[in-house]
Design an enzyme around this catalytic site. Structure first.
Site, PDB file in Angstrom:
ATOM      1  N   LYS A 216       0.843  -1.202   0.000  1.00  0.00           N
ATOM      2  CA  LYS A 216       0.000   0.000   0.000  1.00  0.00           C
ATOM      3  C   LYS A 216       0.880   1.256   0.000  1.00  0.00           C
ATOM      4  CE  LYS A 216      -3.335   2.469   2.806  1.00  0.00           C
ATOM      5  NZ  LYS A 216      -4.282   2.449   3.915  1.00  0.00           N
ATOM      6  N   GLU A 222      10.619  -4.446   4.527  1.00  0.00           N
ATOM      7  CA  GLU A 222      10.752  -5.846   4.098  1.00  0.00           C
ATOM      8  C   GLU A 222      10.442  -5.986   2.614  1.00  0.00           C
ATOM      9  OE1 GLU A 222       9.157  -4.786   6.778  1.00  0.00           O
ATOM     10  OE2 GLU A 222       9.305  -6.198   8.451  1.00  0.00           O
ATOM     11  N   GLY A 277      -4.680  -1.894   5.006  1.00  0.00           N
ATOM     12  CA  GLY A 277      -3.885  -3.041   4.565  1.00  0.00           C
ATOM     13  C   GLY A 277      -4.579  -4.379   4.808  1.00  0.00           C
ATOM     14  N   ARG A 278      -5.144  -4.547   6.002  1.00  0.00           N
ATOM     15  CA  ARG A 278      -5.746  -5.851   6.338  1.00  0.00           C
ATOM     16  C   ARG A 278      -7.101  -6.059   5.673  1.00  0.00           C
ATOM     17  NH1 ARG A 278      -4.882  -2.526  10.490  1.00  0.00           N
ATOM     18  NH2 ARG A 278      -6.589  -1.718  11.736  1.00  0.00           N
ATOM     19  N   GLU A 363      -4.858  -6.801  14.716  1.00  0.00           N
ATOM     20  CA  GLU A 363      -4.357  -5.477  14.327  1.00  0.00           C
ATOM     21  C   GLU A 363      -5.496  -4.454  14.425  1.00  0.00           C
ATOM     22  OE1 GLU A 363      -2.777  -4.338  10.296  1.00  0.00           O
ATOM     23  OE2 GLU A 363      -0.848  -4.492  11.266  1.00  0.00           O
ATOM     24  N   HIS A 394      -5.426 -33.198  17.298  1.00  0.00           N
ATOM     25  CA  HIS A 394      -4.338 -34.073  17.748  1.00  0.00           C
ATOM     26  C   HIS A 394      -3.178 -33.274  18.305  1.00  0.00           C
ATOM     27  CE1 HIS A 394      -6.216 -37.717  16.156  1.00  0.00           C
ATOM     28  NE2 HIS A 394      -6.686 -36.920  15.218  1.00  0.00           N
ATOM     29  N   LYS A 516       9.335  -0.739  14.299  1.00  0.00           N
ATOM     30  CA  LYS A 516       9.909  -0.407  12.985  1.00  0.00           C
ATOM     31  C   LYS A 516      11.017   0.640  13.136  1.00  0.00           C
ATOM     32  CE  LYS A 516       5.696  -0.866  10.181  1.00  0.00           C
ATOM     33  NZ  LYS A 516       4.743  -0.194   9.308  1.00  0.00           N
TER      34      LYS A 516
HETATM   35  O1  F6P Z   1       3.146  -2.649   9.766  1.00  0.00           O
HETATM   36  C1  F6P Z   1       1.820  -3.038   9.625  1.00  0.00           C
HETATM   37  C2  F6P Z   1       1.315  -2.780   8.252  1.00  0.00           C
HETATM   38  O2  F6P Z   1       1.192  -1.420   8.021  1.00  0.00           O
HETATM   39  C3  F6P Z   1       0.012  -3.498   7.999  1.00  0.00           C
HETATM   40  O3  F6P Z   1      -1.094  -2.811   8.465  1.00  0.00           O
HETATM   41  C4  F6P Z   1       0.041  -3.681   6.522  1.00  0.00           C
HETATM   42  O4  F6P Z   1      -0.865  -4.655   6.084  1.00  0.00           O
HETATM   43  C5  F6P Z   1       1.483  -4.075   6.314  1.00  0.00           C
HETATM   44  O5  F6P Z   1       2.197  -3.318   7.268  1.00  0.00           O
HETATM   45  C6  F6P Z   1       2.037  -3.862   4.946  1.00  0.00           C
HETATM   46  O6  F6P Z   1       1.960  -2.532   4.562  1.00  0.00           O
HETATM   47  P1  F6P Z   1       2.174  -2.100   3.062  1.00  0.00           P
HETATM   48  O7  F6P Z   1       1.109  -2.725   2.247  1.00  0.00           O
HETATM   49  O8  F6P Z   1       2.113  -0.607   3.057  1.00  0.00           O
HETATM   50  O9  F6P Z   1       3.539  -2.595   2.622  1.00  0.00           O
END
Ligand code: F6P
Length: 553
Positions: A216, A222, A277-278, A363, A394, A516
């Protein structure tokens, strides 16, 4: 803002407290069933899914619920202005007030093209134009019309993203594998651990691999690091930067960063900041899903969610399925002290469903400050966990049956399997477990029964099951794209309902920021030699130990 800060101020909360005081210890679920032959009919609800013309049955009857409980819970929802907040969401109001944003994922699955606006501007055309682009692109990739830089068909799709930009796509592609083009190999790379991207690349050929960089913000460390690694790997073979256009697309809201990364605007699938995002699998972030299962199935997936949205919007609260689910969660968390919530799909294709729901629920509702800015006087978001059953039976189900904790659980199954192995024998065995588990959790086993089976006196207590453990059973016809869309939307609205009652903002996620920021600072320290750091002794000690072990000190 609603006219209250703490949910405990609401008169229905107080009434529920009294109701709990009188009822709490006397609830014996199996006796409820003995006394009321209509209990199942009374407390189960059927969702008619216009997306696939199937029903989904939600059985709430094995919960700590009487008619009075339900009516008090509904009263609580009304006093907490749940309906107002819900209507504000559907009107595109900025209910995510800490970020001054609308919460409008419902507009992404508006398959009936109802007018939907943010800040007085219609969003329908923009949503449909991105969907059109996704349709065109996914069809080109699937048919082989979209070619790599050497003229070959795409065989491998690697989605690079994390959190909502990973969990939705990976969960849905797994859940709907039965609809997939199995000539395509899908990888989902999320972890910054180099192993994740390395393993995906080991199995891929640059000439036939398509990267979907899903973020987003397009600033997530990452994702950008993994995407740069992928780009380097690709260019080692392709040599020519112009080849990137055939192999990298971006799914993002941030055109500037996408362009900086080297992805052409033409290859960007956009969405707006009002998509959290979620909640983004319904947006361009779902492109991997559309490629894998085909756009028509993706559309049915959206339609299933839309059908649940309509139900949530239009159904009176007593009959409203996600409202009941959310209210039960509040009932267990705040009046019975439940700290957790289990979701166990009796469906192997749904094996990533609990992981997806973890982000959605935790979240969203892992918050302790009310919308008026006060620290809550009650427990909020439960710890959601789960695994597919029967495997879970199990492993950790022992604790459900005989542990000391109350763990409300949702069990999900479909009547029809996509793989009716041995004439449906496996599905019937699966269903027998689905039914047996909720029954066993409820009825338990008395010491008298254990004794009657001839157990030695010393073992009677060990073999006794107290029972009276609540479950919600969800029975779909089949896990079609439409059913999955509806199930996800069900949990979204459960989460919404909980947040409305707790009066917290379910739509921001400031809690992820601190780690972060500190990681960025520590990364610099890891890259400079020496011991120096201004951390606590434990963090400094560990940092130095890591440096020594990895020969950085
Ligand atoms: O750090 C949490 C978060 O902002 C989530 O809410 C989101 O889904 C994820 O990181 C990834 O964010 P992006 O889509 O901006 O890379």
């Amino acid at each position: 803002m609603p006219g209250f800060s703490q949910a405990t101020e609401l008169s229905a909360w107080k009434a529920l407290q009294e109701h709990h005081n009188t009822l709490g210890k006397n609830i014996v679920l199996k006796e409820y069933f003995e006394k009321d032959p209509k209990r199942f009919e009374k407390f189960s609800r059927t969702f008619q899914n216009s997306a696939d013309n199937n029903e989904i049955l939600f059985d709430f009857s094995k919960n700590f619920l009487t008619e009075e409980t339900l009516s008090l819970l509904v009263k609580l929802a009304k006093e907490a202005n749940l309906e107002q907040l819900r209507d504000d969401m559907f009107k595109g109001e900025p209910i995510n007030f800490t970020e001054n944003r609308a919460v409008y994922h419902v507009a992404l699955r508006n398959v009936t093209n109802q007018p939907m606006q943010v800040n007085g501007k219609s969003v329908v055309e923009e949503v449909n134009s991105v969907l059109e682009h996704m349709k065109e692109f996914s069809e080109q990739v699937r048919s082989g019309e979209w070619k790599g830089y050497t003229g070959k068909k795409i065989k491998t799709v690697i989605n690079i993203g994390i959190g909502g930009s990973d969990l939705g796509p990976v969960m849905v592609t797994e859940a709907l594998k039965a609809y997939a083009d199995r000539n395509l190999t899908m990888h989902f790379v999320s972890n910054i651990d180099g192993t994740h991207i390395a393993e995906a690349l080991k199995e891929s050929d640059p000439e036939t691999t398509l990267f979907l960089v899903a973020s987003k913000t397009f600033t997530t460390a990452e994702t950008i690091t993994n995407a740069n690694t992928a780009k380097k790997w690709f260019l080692e073979t392709a040599k020519d930067e112009s080849a990137i256009a055939k192999h990298f697309v971006a799914l993002s809201t941030n055109e500037e960063e996408v362009t900086k990364f080297g992805i052409d605007k033409k290859n960007m699938f956009g969405f707006e900041s009002w998509v959290g995002g979620r909640y983004s699998v319904w947006s361009a972030i779902g492109l991997s899903v559309a490629i894998y299962i085909g756009f028509d199935n993706f559309h049915e997936f959206l339609a299933g969610a839309h059908a649940m949205d309509k139900h949530f919007q239009e159904t009176p609260l007593e009959q409203n399925i996600p409202v009941i689910g959310g209210l039960l969660s509040v009932w267990y968390s705040d009046f019975f002290g439940a700290q957790t919530h289990l979701v166990a799909p009796f469906d192997q294709y749904l094996h990533r469903f609990p992981a997806y729901l973890q982000q959605l629920s935790m979240e969203s509702n892992g918050k302790a400050i009310t919308r008026s800015g006060d620290y809550v006087k009650y427990t909020t978001g439960p710890i959601l966990f789960g695994e597919p059953a029967t495997n879970a039976q199990h492993s950790f189900f022992q604790l459900l049956h005989q542990g000391t904790k109350l763990i409300p659980a949702d069990f999900l199954i479909a009547a029809e399997s996509h793989n009716p192995v041995e004439g449906g024998k496996h599905q019937r065995m699966l269903a027998s477990n689905f039914l047996a588990q909720s029954e066993a959790l409820m009825i338990g086993k008395t010491p008298e029964q254990v004794k009657a089976e001839g157990a030695p006196e010393a073992l009677v207590a060990h073999k006794t099951f107290l029972g009276n453990r609540p479950t919600t059973s969800i029975l779909a016809q089949k896990i079609t794209p439409g059913a999955l869309g509806a199930l996800i939307a069900y949990y979204e609205h459960v989460t919404f309902t909980e947040g409305a009652i707790w009066n917290i903002n379910s739509f921001d996620q400031w809690g992820v920021e601190l780690g972060k920021v500190l990681a960025k600072k520590i990364q610099k320290e890891l890259e400079t030699p020496g011991e120096g750091s201004d951390h606590d002794a434990s963090t400094s000690g560990l940092l130095f130990a890591f440096k020594k072990k990895s020969k950085l000190a």
